[in-house]
Design an enzyme around this catalytic site. Structure first.
Site, short mmCIF file in Angstrom:
data_model
loop_
_atom_site.label_atom_id
_atom_site.label_comp_id
_atom_site.label_asym_id
_atom_site.label_seq_id
_atom_site.Cartn_x
_atom_site.Cartn_y
_atom_site.Cartn_z
N CYS A 58 40.86 52.60 38.56
CA CYS A 58 42.06 52.51 39.40
C CYS A 58 43.33 52.80 38.60
CB CYS A 58 42.18 51.13 40.02
SG CYS A 58 40.72 50.54 40.90
N ASP A 59 43.42 52.24 37.39
CA ASP A 59 44.69 52.21 36.67
C ASP A 59 44.72 52.96 35.34
OD1 ASP A 59 45.56 50.49 38.70
OD2 ASP A 59 44.89 48.71 37.62
N CYS A 111 40.53 47.04 36.68
CA CYS A 111 39.90 48.27 37.16
C CYS A 111 40.43 49.47 36.39
CB CYS A 111 40.14 48.44 38.66
SG CYS A 111 39.37 49.93 39.35
#
Length: 337
Positions: A161-162, A158
């Site tokens: 997300c990261d 992701c």
């Protein structure tokens, strides 16, 4: 199927223990519905699946409100669970293997041994059910890939997300995939990376022309056609990829400091086979517009199991709130308090 073994009919059963499931449990518990949360059992094949969802494989979460310094994914899920239990949520570490929504109360068959057979399964009876089983990222299945993903060593599924984490900034990164998801991941990473390598098994993209246009010609993007990842190299942190030419098998190394897998997600809906719950063409639970309601009365869904677009912890939590409120109102209309 038979009624619940202990003769009790639960007012609401929540299937799943990620942000959606725990948020639904918090709201349902505070509404005095005494929810039962079925959190699942750990599995390792073909990729790790743990009670708590995808955040159990995330070492640092920086984009969830309320944690200005970031928070460890498993720690955050532990806090969600404690909050749900504080208000009276009951927890059962079982997997649902089959659902009967043809008559009310509903019947769920569950097991605690990781097996999928209905033979010998235990029955749970419920007036309403919230499905919050999430979706798992599709991985390449390489041992080092999964090891580094679990340890925070620079492998992720992701980018949103990261990708903004300090370890990825101004670094050369790689994205695996040729569809729209891969284009979105690469486009996001181009904001932070010094260079993004897009690894495509075929000689063309599957993505739409509009999505391709975001990548092709970008000065920091390089596309590697006919390329597969054979291995991920690195002990504590990813150092390089061993790549394989899909036409002739030739191998070479590519030095990168991050690998993002963008080959799709699989919603956890196998247990719904034959239940009558409507799924879309990708296997996600289909919801009514601006609602958590499925096509079946008394059955609701929340989080990534019903969301193929956003797939974020905060959006899943919001959907969990919606599902609990919808279930509470539906139960009241049925005279169940």
């Amino acid at each position: 199927m038979t009624a619940g073994e202990n003769g009790k009919v639960e007012r609401v059963v929540i299937i799943g223990s990620g942000p959606a499931g725990w948020t639904a449990a918090i709201y349902a518990a505070r509404a005095n519905l005494e929810p039962l949360c079925l959190i699942g059992t750990p599995r390792q094949n073909p990729a790790p699946v743990l009670p708590g969802g995808q955040l159990m494989l995330t070492t640092e979460v920086e984009n969830y409100p309320g944690f200005p310094e970031g928070v460890d994914g498993p720690h955050m899920m532990g806090l969600f669970q404690k909050q749900a239990e504080r208000f009276g949520t009951r927890v059962d570490s079982v997997d649902v293997v089959q659902c009967d929504f043809s008559k009310r109360p509903f019947t769920l068959l569950v097991r605690d041994d990781g097996e999928e057979s209905t033979e010998g399964a235990r029955a749970i009876s419920a007036h309403s059910v919230i499905i919050a089983t999430g979706a798992t990222a599709n991985w390449l299945g390489l041992p080092n890939e999964l090891r580094l993903a679990q340890s925070g060593g620079g492998v992720s599924a992701c980018a949103v997300c990261d990708g903004a984490l300090p370890i990825y900034r101004n670094q050369e990164l790689a994205v695996v995939g040729g569809g729209d998801s891969a284009m979105e991941e690469a486009s996001y990473l181009l904001k932070f990376a010094s260079k993004v390598h897009l690894l495509v098994r075929r000689g063309e993209f599957r993505a739409s022309k509009a999505m391709q246009a975001r990548i092709l010609g970008h000065p920091k993007a390089q596309v590697h056609w006919h390329t597969a990842v054979h291995d991920v190299i690195g002990q504590e942190r990813i150092e390089a990829l061993e790549l394989e030419d899909t036409r002739n098998g030739e191998r070479r190394r590519l030095a990168v400091r991050g690998l993002f897998i963008a080959i799709g997600h699989s919603p956890a809906t196998k247990f719904l086979a034959g239940s009558g719950v409507e799924l879309d063409d990708k296997g996600y639970v289909h919801l009514r517009t601006r609602s958590s309601a499925t096509n079946l009365e008394g059955v609701f869904a929340a989080g990534d199991v019903a969301d193929s677009v956003y797939r974020q912890a905060v959006s899943a939590a919001g959907m969990g709130c919606m599902a609990a409120l919808d279930a509470e109102r539906w139960l009241a209309a049925q005279g169940v308090h």
